[in-house]
Motif scaffolding. Structure first.
Motif, PDB file in Angstrom:
ATOM      1  N   MET A 227       8.311   2.105  -1.220  1.00 26.83           N
ATOM      2  CA  MET A 227       8.048   2.512   0.163  1.00 26.83           C
ATOM      3  C   MET A 227       9.333   2.642   0.982  1.00 26.83           C
ATOM      4  SD  MET A 227       4.818   3.063   0.565  1.00 26.83           S
ATOM      5  CE  MET A 227       4.880   3.774  -1.088  1.00 26.83           C
ATOM      6  N   VAL A 228      10.383   2.006   0.524  1.00 26.38           N
ATOM      7  CA  VAL A 228      11.658   2.034   1.249  1.00 26.38           C
ATOM      8  C   VAL A 228      12.431   3.314   0.952  1.00 26.38           C
ATOM      9  CG1 VAL A 228      13.871   0.871   1.530  1.00 26.38           C
ATOM     10  CG2 VAL A 228      11.782  -0.477   1.308  1.00 26.38           C
ATOM     11  N   SER A 229      12.330   3.797  -0.283  1.00 19.95           N
ATOM     12  CA  SER A 229      13.109   4.960  -0.707  1.00 19.95           C
ATOM     13  C   SER A 229      12.192   6.007  -1.320  1.00 19.95           C
ATOM     14  CB  SER A 229      14.175   4.540  -1.727  1.00 19.95           C
ATOM     15  OG  SER A 229      14.756   5.649  -2.358  1.00 19.95           O
ATOM     16  N   LYS A 230      12.317   7.248  -0.883  1.00 22.72           N
ATOM     17  CA  LYS A 230      11.519   8.336  -1.445  1.00 22.72           C
ATOM     18  C   LYS A 230      11.883   8.596  -2.900  1.00 22.72           C
ATOM     19  CE  LYS A 230      10.627  10.788   2.897  1.00 22.72           C
ATOM     20  NZ  LYS A 230      10.761  12.072   3.644  1.00 22.72           N
ATOM     21  N   SER A 231      13.150   8.400  -3.255  1.00 18.62           N
ATOM     22  CA  SER A 231      13.567   8.600  -4.643  1.00 18.62           C
ATOM     23  C   SER A 231      12.929   7.556  -5.555  1.00 18.62           C
ATOM     24  CB  SER A 231      15.095   8.529  -4.746  1.00 18.62           C
ATOM     25  OG  SER A 231      15.704   9.548  -3.993  1.00 18.62           O
ATOM     26  N   ILE A 232      12.950   6.287  -5.113  1.00 24.58           N
ATOM     27  CA  ILE A 232      12.316   5.226  -5.897  1.00 24.58           C
ATOM     28  C   ILE A 232      10.817   5.472  -6.000  1.00 24.58           C
ATOM     29  CG2 ILE A 232      11.827   2.755  -5.995  1.00 24.58           C
ATOM     30  CD1 ILE A 232      14.465   2.236  -4.623  1.00 24.58           C
ATOM     31  N   TYR A 233      10.213   5.937  -4.904  1.00 22.96           N
ATOM     32  CA  TYR A 233       8.773   6.226  -4.911  1.00 22.96           C
ATOM     33  C   TYR A 233       8.439   7.287  -5.956  1.00 22.96           C
ATOM     34  CZ  TYR A 233       4.195   7.872  -3.386  1.00 22.96           C
ATOM     35  OH  TYR A 233       2.878   8.247  -3.355  1.00 22.96           O
ATOM     36  N   ALA A 234       9.225   8.368  -5.979  1.00 23.96           N
ATOM     37  CA  ALA A 234       8.951   9.456  -6.917  1.00 23.96           C
ATOM     38  C   ALA A 234       9.040   8.973  -8.366  1.00 23.96           C
ATOM     39  CB  ALA A 234       9.922  10.609  -6.676  1.00 23.96           C
ATOM     40  N   VAL A 235      10.093   8.190  -8.657  1.00 22.16           N
ATOM     41  CA  VAL A 235      10.289   7.707 -10.030  1.00 22.16           C
ATOM     42  C   VAL A 235       9.226   6.678 -10.401  1.00 22.16           C
ATOM     43  CG1 VAL A 235      11.837   6.454 -11.570  1.00 22.16           C
ATOM     44  CG2 VAL A 235      12.757   8.189 -10.014  1.00 22.16           C
ATOM     45  N   TYR A 236       8.996   5.708  -9.509  1.00 17.00           N
ATOM     46  CA  TYR A 236       8.069   4.624  -9.856  1.00 17.00           C
ATOM     47  C   TYR A 236       6.632   5.127  -9.930  1.00 17.00           C
ATOM     48  CZ  TYR A 236       5.971   0.008 -10.051  1.00 17.00           C
ATOM     49  OH  TYR A 236       5.264  -1.092 -10.450  1.00 17.00           O
ATOM     50  N   ASN A 237       6.268   6.040  -9.045  1.00 11.64           N
ATOM     51  CA  ASN A 237       4.924   6.609  -9.094  1.00 11.64           C
ATOM     52  C   ASN A 237       4.693   7.342 -10.413  1.00 11.64           C
ATOM     53  OD1 ASN A 237       2.382   7.047  -7.767  1.00 11.64           O
ATOM     54  ND2 ASN A 237       2.977   9.171  -7.497  1.00 11.64           N
ATOM     55  N   MET A 238       5.748   8.020 -10.904  1.00 11.12           N
ATOM     56  CA  MET A 238       5.648   8.683 -12.203  1.00 11.12           C
ATOM     57  C   MET A 238       5.469   7.662 -13.322  1.00 11.12           C
ATOM     58  SD  MET A 238       8.522  10.934 -14.236  1.00 11.12           S
ATOM     59  CE  MET A 238       9.488   9.432 -14.482  1.00 11.12           C
ATOM     60  N   LEU A 239       6.250   6.559 -13.262  1.00  7.55           N
ATOM     61  CA  LEU A 239       6.137   5.519 -14.289  1.00  7.55           C
ATOM     62  C   LEU A 239       4.743   4.899 -14.301  1.00  7.55           C
ATOM     63  CD1 LEU A 239       9.581   3.683 -13.909  1.00  7.55           C
ATOM     64  CD2 LEU A 239       8.875   5.266 -15.714  1.00  7.55           C
ATOM     65  N   VAL A 240       4.202   4.653 -13.112  1.00  8.25           N
ATOM     66  CA  VAL A 240       2.850   4.089 -13.028  1.00  8.25           C
ATOM     67  C   VAL A 240       1.839   5.041 -13.657  1.00  8.25           C
ATOM     68  CG1 VAL A 240       1.000   3.432 -11.444  1.00  8.25           C
ATOM     69  CG2 VAL A 240       3.328   2.663 -11.011  1.00  8.25           C
ATOM     70  N   SER A 241       1.941   6.311 -13.354  1.00  6.58           N
ATOM     71  CA  SER A 241       1.007   7.301 -13.893  1.00  6.58           C
ATOM     72  C   SER A 241       1.103   7.395 -15.414  1.00  6.58           C
ATOM     73  CB  SER A 241       1.287   8.678 -13.270  1.00  6.58           C
ATOM     74  OG  SER A 241       1.125   8.642 -11.870  1.00  6.58           O
ATOM     75  N   VAL A 242       2.310   7.230 -15.953  1.00  9.14           N
ATOM     76  CA  VAL A 242       2.505   7.343 -17.397  1.00  9.14           C
ATOM     77  C   VAL A 242       2.062   6.077 -18.123  1.00  9.14           C
ATOM     78  CG1 VAL A 242       4.236   7.535 -19.218  1.00  9.14           C
ATOM     79  CG2 VAL A 242       4.366   9.037 -17.220  1.00  9.14           C
ATOM     80  N   PHE A 243       2.584   4.933 -17.703  1.00  8.19           N
ATOM     81  CA  PHE A 243       2.343   3.698 -18.454  1.00  8.19           C
ATOM     82  C   PHE A 243       0.947   3.128 -18.226  1.00  8.19           C
ATOM     83  CE2 PHE A 243       7.028   3.655 -18.466  1.00  8.19           C
ATOM     84  CZ  PHE A 243       7.230   3.464 -19.831  1.00  8.19           C
ATOM     85  N   ASP A 244       0.305   3.487 -17.121  1.00 10.31           N
ATOM     86  CA  ASP A 244      -1.062   3.014 -16.897  1.00 10.31           C
ATOM     87  C   ASP A 244      -2.030   3.610 -17.906  1.00 10.31           C
ATOM     88  OD1 ASP A 244      -2.956   1.468 -15.564  1.00 10.31           O
ATOM     89  OD2 ASP A 244      -3.544   3.125 -14.259  1.00 10.31           O
ATOM     90  N   LEU A 245      -1.631   4.720 -18.527  1.00  6.36           N
ATOM     91  CA  LEU A 245      -2.489   5.371 -19.519  1.00  6.36           C
ATOM     92  C   LEU A 245      -2.363   4.741 -20.900  1.00  6.36           C
ATOM     93  CD1 LEU A 245      -1.800   9.105 -18.559  1.00  6.36           C
ATOM     94  CD2 LEU A 245      -3.784   7.714 -17.934  1.00  6.36           C
TER      95      LEU A 245
END
Length: 260
Positions: free
Chosen positions: A86-104
């Protein structure tokens, strides 16, 4: 107050009673052999014998200890990483991608990798538990953060909050219902991951959990013991749901009027 609580739980008690009676009736009809469908009495005796003779209580405590260690680590990581997103848009983009990938990726699919990294000890089981909780909880936390009304965030910024201070003072309280929901999903997945890991690995150098106990009962064709183990797992889940999560909800988000 007591009458209202009794009114709520009475249908559940009646349902459980009907299930027990129906089970015993089916047993009496001898549709299936007793090896597959033991009587209620046999299951009850196996349940008691498990605690008095077979150290089932010790297996439960060992499993809960491993679960608590992995669960706490997974919760901490999900909150920290989601807050940084939530602090950094770059971190959000990367972490949101990781969540979408590894949650599967199911925890079972990571067993070979985990064994290569950590062997077959406690570290592997804790790794599976952390994997099972961090991604679904992060998804719920991020969704909760994203659903916060913009006026709340602007109000926090107007009083000088920014960065992690804004997350701590505005995002986390406002997204608390989603955090609780994430905890529930994470707990359920972590519990299943723990059982799967213990059933695959058996006992570790430090002890044996419920999964190993179930496999041990199966190896002796003790169907009553298997059903008794499942009942114990269900009871643990009921205690956690009503004794932990429901209490937290009643004292926080329900008391605050955030949910009905």
């Amino acid at each position: 107050m007591m009458a209202e609580k009794l009114k709520k739980i009475l249908p559940q008690i009646v349902f459980v009673g009907i299930v027990i009676i129906a089970w015993q009736v089916l047993y009496r009809l001898q549709i299936w052999p007793e090896l597959l469908f033991p009587s209620v009495g046999s299951i009850g005796r196996s349940f008691v014998d498990g605690f008095t003779q077979n150290n089932f209580g010790g297996a439960i405590l060992y499993s809960l200890e491993l679960l608590a260690r992995g669960l706490l680590l997974g919760i901490a990581l999900s909150l920290v990483l989601s807050s940084l997103a939530m602090v950094s848009k770059s971190i959000y983009a990367v972490y949101n991608m990781l969540v979408s990938v590894f949650d599967l990726i199911p925890g079972v699919a990571l067993f070979p990798v985990a064994i290569l990294w950590f062997g077959t000890g406690e570290s592997t089981i804790i790794f599976i538990v952390v994997h099972s909780v961090i991604w679904p909880m992060s998804r719920n936390v991020i969704d909760g953060f994203s659903s916060i009304p913009k006026i709340y965030i602007e109000a926090g910024e107007n009083i000088g909050l920014s960065g992690l201070n804004l997350v701590r003072s505005v995002y986390l309280p406002a997204a608390f219902p989603h955090i609780i929901s994430g905890l529930k999903v994470g707990w359920a997945r972590a519990w299943r991951g723990l059982m799967s890991a213990e059933m695959v690995f058996g006992a570790t150098g430090a002890g044996a959990g419920i999964g190993f106990y179930i496999q041990y009962r199966r190896s002796f064709m003790d169907s009553a013991g298997l059903y008794a183990s499942l009942i114990a797992i269900i009871l643990i889940g009921v205690v956690v749901e009503y004794g932990v999560f429901r209490v937290i909800e009643n004292r926080t988000i329900r008391k605050w009027g955030m949910v009905r």
